[in-house]
Design an enzyme around this catalytic site. Sequence first.
Site, PDB file in Angstrom:
ATOM      1  N   GLU A  99      54.942  66.245   6.806  1.00 58.75           N
ATOM      2  CA  GLU A  99      55.816  66.203   7.967  1.00 58.75           C
ATOM      3  C   GLU A  99      54.990  65.906   9.228  1.00 58.75           C
ATOM      4  O   GLU A  99      53.757  65.995   9.204  1.00 58.75           O
ATOM      5  CB  GLU A  99      56.542  67.544   8.107  1.00 58.75           C
ATOM      6  CG  GLU A  99      57.450  67.886   6.920  1.00 58.75           C
ATOM      7  CD  GLU A  99      58.764  67.092   6.886  1.00 58.75           C
ATOM      8  OE1 GLU A  99      58.788  65.937   7.353  1.00 58.75           O
ATOM      9  OE2 GLU A  99      59.763  67.637   6.374  1.00 58.75           O
ATOM     10  N   HIS A 124      57.766  60.732   7.408  1.00 57.88           N
ATOM     11  CA  HIS A 124      56.887  61.415   6.449  1.00 57.88           C
ATOM     12  C   HIS A 124      56.698  60.605   5.172  1.00 57.88           C
ATOM     13  O   HIS A 124      57.600  59.893   4.735  1.00 57.88           O
ATOM     14  CB  HIS A 124      57.389  62.841   6.138  1.00 57.88           C
ATOM     15  CG  HIS A 124      58.659  62.921   5.343  1.00 57.88           C
ATOM     16  ND1 HIS A 124      59.723  63.712   5.715  1.00 57.88           N
ATOM     17  CD2 HIS A 124      59.050  62.331   4.179  1.00 57.88           C
ATOM     18  CE1 HIS A 124      60.687  63.604   4.810  1.00 57.88           C
ATOM     19  NE2 HIS A 124      60.303  62.771   3.873  1.00 57.88           N
ATOM     20  N   ASP A 160      55.074  65.469  -5.098  1.00 59.62           N
ATOM     21  CA  ASP A 160      55.434  66.772  -4.541  1.00 59.62           C
ATOM     22  C   ASP A 160      56.433  67.511  -5.428  1.00 59.62           C
ATOM     23  O   ASP A 160      57.021  66.932  -6.361  1.00 59.62           O
ATOM     24  CB  ASP A 160      56.003  66.610  -3.116  1.00 59.62           C
ATOM     25  CG  ASP A 160      56.887  65.370  -2.970  1.00 59.62           C
ATOM     26  OD1 ASP A 160      57.437  64.907  -3.983  1.00 59.62           O
ATOM     27  OD2 ASP A 160      57.034  64.878  -1.844  1.00 59.62           O
ATOM     28  N   ASP A 212      61.801  60.908   9.551  1.00 62.57           N
ATOM     29  CA  ASP A 212      60.794  61.283  10.553  1.00 62.57           C
ATOM     30  C   ASP A 212      59.429  60.649  10.259  1.00 62.57           C
ATOM     31  O   ASP A 212      58.420  61.038  10.825  1.00 62.57           O
ATOM     32  CB  ASP A 212      60.674  62.807  10.671  1.00 62.57           C
ATOM     33  CG  ASP A 212      60.264  63.483   9.358  1.00 62.57           C
ATOM     34  OD1 ASP A 212      59.930  62.761   8.384  1.00 62.57           O
ATOM     35  OD2 ASP A 212      60.255  64.725   9.299  1.00 62.57           O
TER      36      ASP A 212
HETATM   37  C1  F6R Z   1      59.747  62.398  -2.493  1.00 68.13           C
HETATM   38  C2  F6R Z   1      58.998  62.140  -1.281  1.00 68.13           C
HETATM   39  C3  F6R Z   1      59.652  61.901   0.034  1.00 68.13           C
HETATM   40  C4  F6R Z   1      60.715  60.809  -0.011  1.00 68.13           C
HETATM   41  C5  F6R Z   1      61.367  60.635   1.363  1.00 68.13           C
HETATM   42  C6  F6R Z   1      62.474  59.622   1.326  1.00 68.13           C
HETATM   43  O1  F6R Z   1      58.867  62.606  -3.590  1.00 68.13           O
HETATM   44  O2  F6R Z   1      57.822  62.149  -1.378  1.00 68.13           O
HETATM   45  O3  F6R Z   1      58.679  61.559   0.980  1.00 68.13           O
HETATM   46  O4  F6R Z   1      60.118  59.612  -0.425  1.00 68.13           O
HETATM   47  O5  F6R Z   1      61.848  61.855   1.809  1.00 68.13           O
HETATM   48  O6  F6R Z   1      63.505  60.116   0.510  1.00 68.13           O
HETATM   49  P1  F6R Z   1      64.726  59.174   0.072  1.00 68.13           P
HETATM   50  O7  F6R Z   1      64.129  58.118  -0.805  1.00 68.13           O
HETATM   51  O8  F6R Z   1      65.642  60.071  -0.697  1.00 68.13           O
HETATM   52  O9  F6R Z   1      65.308  58.622   1.309  1.00 68.13           O
END
Ligand code: F6R
Length: 261
Positions: A143, A138, A67, A136
């Site tokens: 989301e 994701h 992303d 959450d």
């Molecule tokens: C980032 C991504 C997100 C993160 C998630 C957890 O490329 O795809 O899904 O993996 O938000 O983020 P952290 O690792 O910072 O807790």
Amino acid sequence: MQVIIAADYEDMSDRAAAIVIEAVRRKPDIVLGLATGSTPEGLYARLVAAHQEDGLDFSRVVTFNLDEYVDLPPDHPQSYRYFMNEKLFDHVNIDKANTHVPNGMAECLSDECARYEQMLLDAGGIDLQVLGIGRDGHIAFNEPGTALHSPTHIAALTPETIEDNSRFFDNSEDVPRFAITMGVGSITHARRCLLLTSGESKAPAARAAIEGPVTSMVTGSALQMHSSTVAIVDAAAAAKLDRIDYYRWQQENWDRIAERL
Ligand code: F6R
């Protein structure tokens, strides 16, 4: 889903690195799917060390990131392109032309989503997809409520995700509201997925994704439908798993036949 309980963040990162390093050695032109965020930082540091100390060769490796924020230029310190360059690409012998991150600056965002999805297909699909998970539930920026067959698309971030990601910005107002993200469908087309989960704050999401019902309200739960996913969960994130004793027991037994696999 195979669930591995790691002692802590370092152990989770060691185990993840062992899997990725082995995959790159077996297939030097591997297509890797990569995530950003705090969770895979330890993995990337180990991949850099494997290149610098043991000569792990990235020259033919192809990567696709999950992303990118809409309207952050690649040289913005909080852009995911910047993160990847800083944490991994600048320190290994990868050809930057083989590294792909969605272009959040594209004038037509829907064209960019279609282009990215087509590039994934043209590359022959992802061999090994690294994933973190949000509080959450994701994966990527899918989301709650995102279709489980979704392709690359534009996602509106939830207030919770904006709040979580504001730690990297001066304040939450600066966090972009939109991102281009690989869809749950794009992710689950990968041949193998590697889900990394660390820390107490992720315990409810780990429980929901690994043991809860498969639902678009927790997009990580779609991995239960994937035929080759390994989840490495550290002890703090595993605290709410019902079957933790079984996962540990299973792991000991797998280890006994590891050499025959
Ligand atoms: C980032 C991504 C997100 C993160 C998630 C957890 O490329 O795809 O899904 O993996 O938000 O983020 P952290 O690792 O910072 O807790």
